[in-house]
Every structure is written in structure tokens, then in C-alpha cells.
Design an enzyme around this catalytic site. Structure first.
Site, short mmCIF file in Angstrom:
data_model
loop_
_atom_site.label_atom_id
_atom_site.label_comp_id
_atom_site.label_asym_id
_atom_site.label_seq_id
_atom_site.Cartn_x
_atom_site.Cartn_y
_atom_site.Cartn_z
N ALA A 48 -7.54 3.43 13.31
CA ALA A 48 -6.44 4.03 14.08
C ALA A 48 -5.39 2.97 14.44
CB ALA A 48 -6.99 4.69 15.33
N CYS A 55 -8.77 -3.54 2.97
CA CYS A 55 -8.71 -3.07 1.58
C CYS A 55 -10.09 -3.11 0.91
CB CYS A 55 -7.78 -3.94 0.75
SG CYS A 55 -6.05 -3.83 1.20
N GLU A 57 -10.88 -4.23 -2.04
CA GLU A 57 -11.16 -5.48 -2.75
C GLU A 57 -11.73 -6.52 -1.80
OE1 GLU A 57 -8.43 -3.61 -2.73
OE2 GLU A 57 -7.10 -4.08 -4.38
N1 THU Z 1 -5.54 -0.46 -0.20
C1 THU Z 1 -6.61 -1.04 -0.79
O1 THU Z 1 -7.76 -0.69 -0.51
N2 THU Z 1 -6.39 -2.00 -1.72
C2 THU Z 1 -5.15 -2.46 -2.08
O2 THU Z 1 -5.03 -3.42 -2.84
C3 THU Z 1 -3.95 -1.79 -1.56
C4 THU Z 1 -4.16 -0.82 -0.47
C5 THU Z 1 -5.77 0.58 0.81
C6 THU Z 1 -5.42 0.17 2.21
C7 THU Z 1 -5.11 1.49 2.87
O3 THU Z 1 -6.32 2.03 3.37
C8 THU Z 1 -4.62 2.37 1.75
O4 THU Z 1 -4.97 1.72 0.55
C9 THU Z 1 -3.13 2.62 1.77
O5 THU Z 1 -2.43 1.44 1.86
#
Ligand code: THU
Length: 131
Positions: A48, A55, A57
Site C-alpha cells: 500500500a 520486483c 527479479e
Molecule cells: N515489476 C517487476 O516485478 N519487475 C520489473 O522489472 C518491473 C516492474 C513490478 C513492480 C510492480 O509491482 C509492477 O511490476 C508494476 O510496476
């Protein structure tokens, strides 16, 4: 025995099913292959307080590092997206901390993917002490 690109991508796709993404609704999965052959998965975990989101990765990388693995050969990234799901800048920087020559496989919803070496995606990496 190492997994094929397709197998690693399927593992990433499976991992994306665990994504916690109620805010963006953008579910990402990652499958990280270590030089040892071990594979770690990750999914994005949102919060939130949006800046606390992590992310997929980096979840996979931090899981691997916390288990004693710091040499990576490949990472597969999957999202059910129109475009190839490329790693964000922060994730590229974190990958480069460990394995600048690793392969990065970026997939999209159709299952097709593109493959890069990390040093193509992040050349001239910042290193602490490079000043
Ligand atoms: N996101 C990832 O998991 N990896 C990335 O390399 C780019 C973005 C996720 C973060 C967030 O939860 C969603 O994607 C939107 O940005």
C-alpha cells in the site's frame, strides 16, 4: 543438468501466479539460474506504501543470495504483457552487483521472448570505488 530457456521461462510464468499485485494488477514472475544449477523463483510483492513494492527479479536474487548463491548464469522474466517484460533499472543494477555477463530472458504473454546479456542492458555499471 541445466534447464532449457523454455523450461526456465515456464518456471518464471508459474512464479508470476504468486505475484501480490493488487495495485498495478501487473503480475511478474522471475526464475534465476545460479552457476551451481540451482534455480530460485520470485514474484513482485506490492505494498500500500507503493515505494515498498519489490520486483520479481530482486525477490529471486535476494532469495538466492540469502541461501549462499551469488554467481548467476540466467534469469527469465515473465509477465502476461503485450510487450516483453524488461527488468527495471534498479533490478539491472542489482543483477550487475553479482553477474555482469548473465543472460536475461524477457518474455511476454504469448510466450515469445528476447534474450540479452546484462552488460547490453546496463553498460558502464556503477561500482562502489569507481571514483
Ligand atoms: N515489476 C517487476 O516485478 N519487475 C520489473 O522489472 C518491473 C516492474 C513490478 C513492480 C510492480 O509491482 C509492477 O511490476 C508494476 O510496476
Amino acid at each position: 543438468m541445466t534447464v532449457t530457456d523454455r523450461e526456465l521461462l515456464n518456471i518464471a510464468k508459474q512464479a508470476s501466479e504468486n505475484a501480490y499485485a493488487p495495485y498495478s494488477r501487473f503480475k511478474v514472475g522471475a526464475a534465476l539460474e545460479c552457476e551451481s544449477g540451482r534455480v530460485f523463483t520470485g514474484c513482485n510483492v506490492e505494498n500500500a506504501a507503493l515505494g515498498s513494492t519489490m520486483c520479481a527479479e530482486r525477490v529471486a536474487i535476494y532469495k538466492a543470495v540469502s541461501e549462499g548463491e551469488i554467481h548467476f548464469s540466467r534469469i527469465a522474466i515473465y509477465a502476461e504483457s503485450v510487450d516483453y517484460c524488461m527488468p527495471c533499472g534498479a533490478c539491472r543494477q542489482v543483477m550487475s552487483e553479482f553477474s555482469q555477463d548473465m543472460e536475461v530472458l524477457c518474455a511476454k504473454a504469448t510466450g515469445s521472448y528476447v534474450s540479452y546479456r546484462l552488460n547490453q542492458l546496463l553498460p558502464h555499471t556503477f561500482k562502489f570505488g569507481d571514483f
